[in-house]
Design a protein around this motif. Structure first.
Motif, PDB file in Angstrom:
ATOM      1  N   THR A   1      11.997  44.330   1.287  1.00  0.00           N
ATOM      2  CA  THR A   1      13.334  43.854   0.920  1.00  0.00           C
ATOM      3  C   THR A   1      13.612  44.195  -0.538  1.00  0.00           C
ATOM      4  O   THR A   1      12.682  44.433  -1.326  1.00  0.00           O
ATOM      5  CB  THR A   1      13.468  42.332   1.079  1.00  0.00           C
TER       6      THR A   1
ATOM      7  N   THR B   1      15.339  49.030   7.655  1.00  0.00           N
ATOM      8  CA  THR B   1      16.367  49.990   8.052  1.00  0.00           C
ATOM      9  C   THR B   1      16.566  51.040   6.954  1.00  0.00           C
ATOM     10  O   THR B   1      16.173  50.830   5.803  1.00  0.00           O
ATOM     11  CB  THR B   1      17.711  49.287   8.303  1.00  0.00           C
ATOM     12  N   ILE B   2      17.209  52.150   7.316  1.00  0.00           N
ATOM     13  CA  ILE B   2      17.528  53.179   6.330  1.00  0.00           C
ATOM     14  C   ILE B   2      18.465  52.611   5.267  1.00  0.00           C
ATOM     15  O   ILE B   2      18.325  52.897   4.074  1.00  0.00           O
ATOM     16  CB  ILE B   2      18.173  54.408   7.007  1.00  0.00           C
ATOM     17  N   ASN B   3      19.413  51.775   5.671  1.00  0.00           N
ATOM     18  CA  ASN B   3      20.330  51.170   4.708  1.00  0.00           C
ATOM     19  C   ASN B   3      19.600  50.278   3.711  1.00  0.00           C
ATOM     20  O   ASN B   3      19.927  50.246   2.525  1.00  0.00           O
ATOM     21  CB  ASN B   3      21.413  50.363   5.427  1.00  0.00           C
ATOM     22  N   CYS B   4      18.598  49.558   4.208  1.00  0.00           N
ATOM     23  CA  CYS B   4      17.794  48.714   3.318  1.00  0.00           C
ATOM     24  C   CYS B   4      16.992  49.573   2.346  1.00  0.00           C
ATOM     25  O   CYS B   4      16.861  49.246   1.163  1.00  0.00           O
ATOM     26  CB  CYS B   4      16.865  47.821   4.136  1.00  0.00           C
TER      27      CYS B   4
ATOM     28  N   LYS C   1      17.855  52.494   1.229  1.00  0.00           N
ATOM     29  CA  LYS C   1      18.827  52.966   0.234  1.00  0.00           C
ATOM     30  C   LYS C   1      19.106  51.873  -0.797  1.00  0.00           C
ATOM     31  O   LYS C   1      19.190  52.140  -2.003  1.00  0.00           O
ATOM     32  CB  LYS C   1      20.134  53.360   0.909  1.00  0.00           C
ATOM     33  N   GLU C   2      19.273  50.651  -0.311  1.00  0.00           N
ATOM     34  CA  GLU C   2      19.565  49.522  -1.204  1.00  0.00           C
ATOM     35  C   GLU C   2      18.425  49.317  -2.205  1.00  0.00           C
ATOM     36  O   GLU C   2      18.664  49.074  -3.392  1.00  0.00           O
ATOM     37  CB  GLU C   2      19.765  48.255  -0.364  1.00  0.00           C
TER      38      GLU C   2
ATOM     39  N   LYS D   1      16.198  51.611  -3.188  1.00  0.00           N
ATOM     40  CA  LYS D   1      16.173  52.753  -4.108  1.00  0.00           C
ATOM     41  C   LYS D   1      17.230  52.608  -5.189  1.00  0.00           C
ATOM     42  O   LYS D   1      16.988  52.913  -6.371  1.00  0.00           O
ATOM     43  CB  LYS D   1      16.380  54.058  -3.317  1.00  0.00           C
ATOM     44  N   GLN D   2      18.399  52.132  -4.820  1.00  0.00           N
ATOM     45  CA  GLN D   2      19.491  51.983  -5.786  1.00  0.00           C
ATOM     46  C   GLN D   2      19.326  50.751  -6.680  1.00  0.00           C
ATOM     47  O   GLN D   2      19.901  50.689  -7.766  1.00  0.00           O
ATOM     48  CB  GLN D   2      20.826  51.899  -5.042  1.00  0.00           C
TER      49      GLN D   2
ATOM     50  N   THR E   1      18.625  60.882   3.118  1.00  0.00           N
ATOM     51  CA  THR E   1      19.846  60.333   2.525  1.00  0.00           C
ATOM     52  C   THR E   1      19.559  59.202   1.528  1.00  0.00           C
ATOM     53  O   THR E   1      20.425  58.849   0.728  1.00  0.00           O
ATOM     54  CB  THR E   1      20.797  59.797   3.610  1.00  0.00           C
ATOM     55  N   ALA E   2      18.352  58.650   1.594  1.00  0.00           N
ATOM     56  CA  ALA E   2      18.010  57.541   0.699  1.00  0.00           C
ATOM     57  C   ALA E   2      17.550  58.016  -0.680  1.00  0.00           C
ATOM     58  O   ALA E   2      17.360  57.199  -1.583  1.00  0.00           O
ATOM     59  CB  ALA E   2      16.928  56.667   1.336  1.00  0.00           C
TER      60      ALA E   2
END
Length: 208
Positions: free
Chosen positions: A113, A146-149, A151-152, A154-155, A177-178
Motif C-alpha cells: 500500500t 493492482t496496477i493502479n496501486c 502507480k500510486e 511510484k508517484q 505504465t507504472a
C-alpha cells in the motif's frame, strides 16, 4: 555503490523452483543473462546452512560486482558483509535495521500500500518491493496489488520501486505504465532450464 544501484532485474532465490541443478550455477547464469541484483531468500533452513549458502553466493556476486541482499536475516547480512537486507512488514523496522547496519548498506522493504511505502521511506529504506502483482506460488502470504496501486506508490514516494509477484514474459508489459524502477522475479528465471536466456528475455522486455 549504494547510490548507483540498478534495480531493473532483481533476482530472488528459491531453490525449490530449480530444474535439476544447483543455486550457485543458476545465480551465475542469471547474472550473465542480465540480473542486476540478487536477494537470497531462505525461509526454512538453519543459520549455519544459510550462512554457508550466502558465503558461496557472495563469491559469485562479488565476481560480477552485483549487489547481494539478504532477506530478513540481518545477522547473516552482517556476517558475510552483504550489501544489504530486505525486510517484510513483520520483520524489524527499517529505521532500527539502519541503526544496526549503518548508512552504507541497502535496505529494502516489502509493501502493498502507499501508506506502507511512505512509512518505509520515512524510516530510511532505500527502495520498496511492491506486490504481489500477479498470482505466485513462491510466496503465498503476499497481498494482491493492482496496477493502479503500483502507480500510486511510484508517484507517492521518491525512492525506487520494484514490482514483485508472479511477473513473467506474458504480463511484464502491464507494469510498464507504472514507470517502476525494476522487477523482482523468482520462477520466471530460476524455473527455466536455460536461466541465462530467461534473464536476457526479461531484461529486454523490461528495458524496451
Amino acid at each position: 555503490m549504494k547510490n548507483n544501484i540498478d534495480y531493473s532485474l532483481y533476482l530472488v532465490t528459491d531453490r525449490d523452483v530449480l530444474m535439476d541443478t544447483d543455486i550457485y550455477t543458476e545465480v551465475e547464469q542469471a547474472i550473465k543473462g542480465g540480473v542486476t541484483l540478487v536477494q537470497i531468500r531462505e525461509k526454512s533452513i538453519g543459520t549455519l546452512e544459510f550462512y554457508n549458502i550466502a558465503v558461496k553466493i557472495k563469491c559469485i556476486t562479488d565476481k560480477y560486482k552485483v549487489p547481494l541482499i539478504i532477506n530478513d536475516r540481518i545477522d547473516i547480512a552482517q556476517a558475510i558483509d552483504a550489501d544489504g537486507v530486505h525486510l517484510g512488514q513483520n520483520d524489524m523496522p527499517a529505521d532500527i535495521a539502519r541503526c544496526i547496519l549503518g548508512s552504507n548498506k541497502i535496505i529494502g522493504v516489502s509493501t502493498s500500500t502507499l501508506v506502507e511505502a511512505q512509512k518505509a521511506e520515512r524510516q530510511g529504506a532505500d527502495y520498496v518491493g511492491v506486490g504481489a502483482m500477479f498470482p505466485t506460488t513462491t510466496k503465498d502470504d503476499a497481498s494482491a496489488v493492482t496496477i493502479n496501486c503500483l502507480k500510486e506508490i511510484k508517484q507517492g514516494i521518491s525512492i525506487p520501486v520494484v514490482a514483485i509477484g508472479g511477473i513473467s514474459e506474458i504480463n511484464i508489459a502491464l507494469l510498464k505504465t507504472a514507470n517502476i524502477d525494476g522487477i523482482a522475479v523468482v520462477s520466471a528465471i530460476l524455473g527455466n532450464k536455460d536461466v541465462k536466456t530467461a534473464a536476457e528475455k526479461l531484461e529486454g522486455l523490461f528495458r524496451n
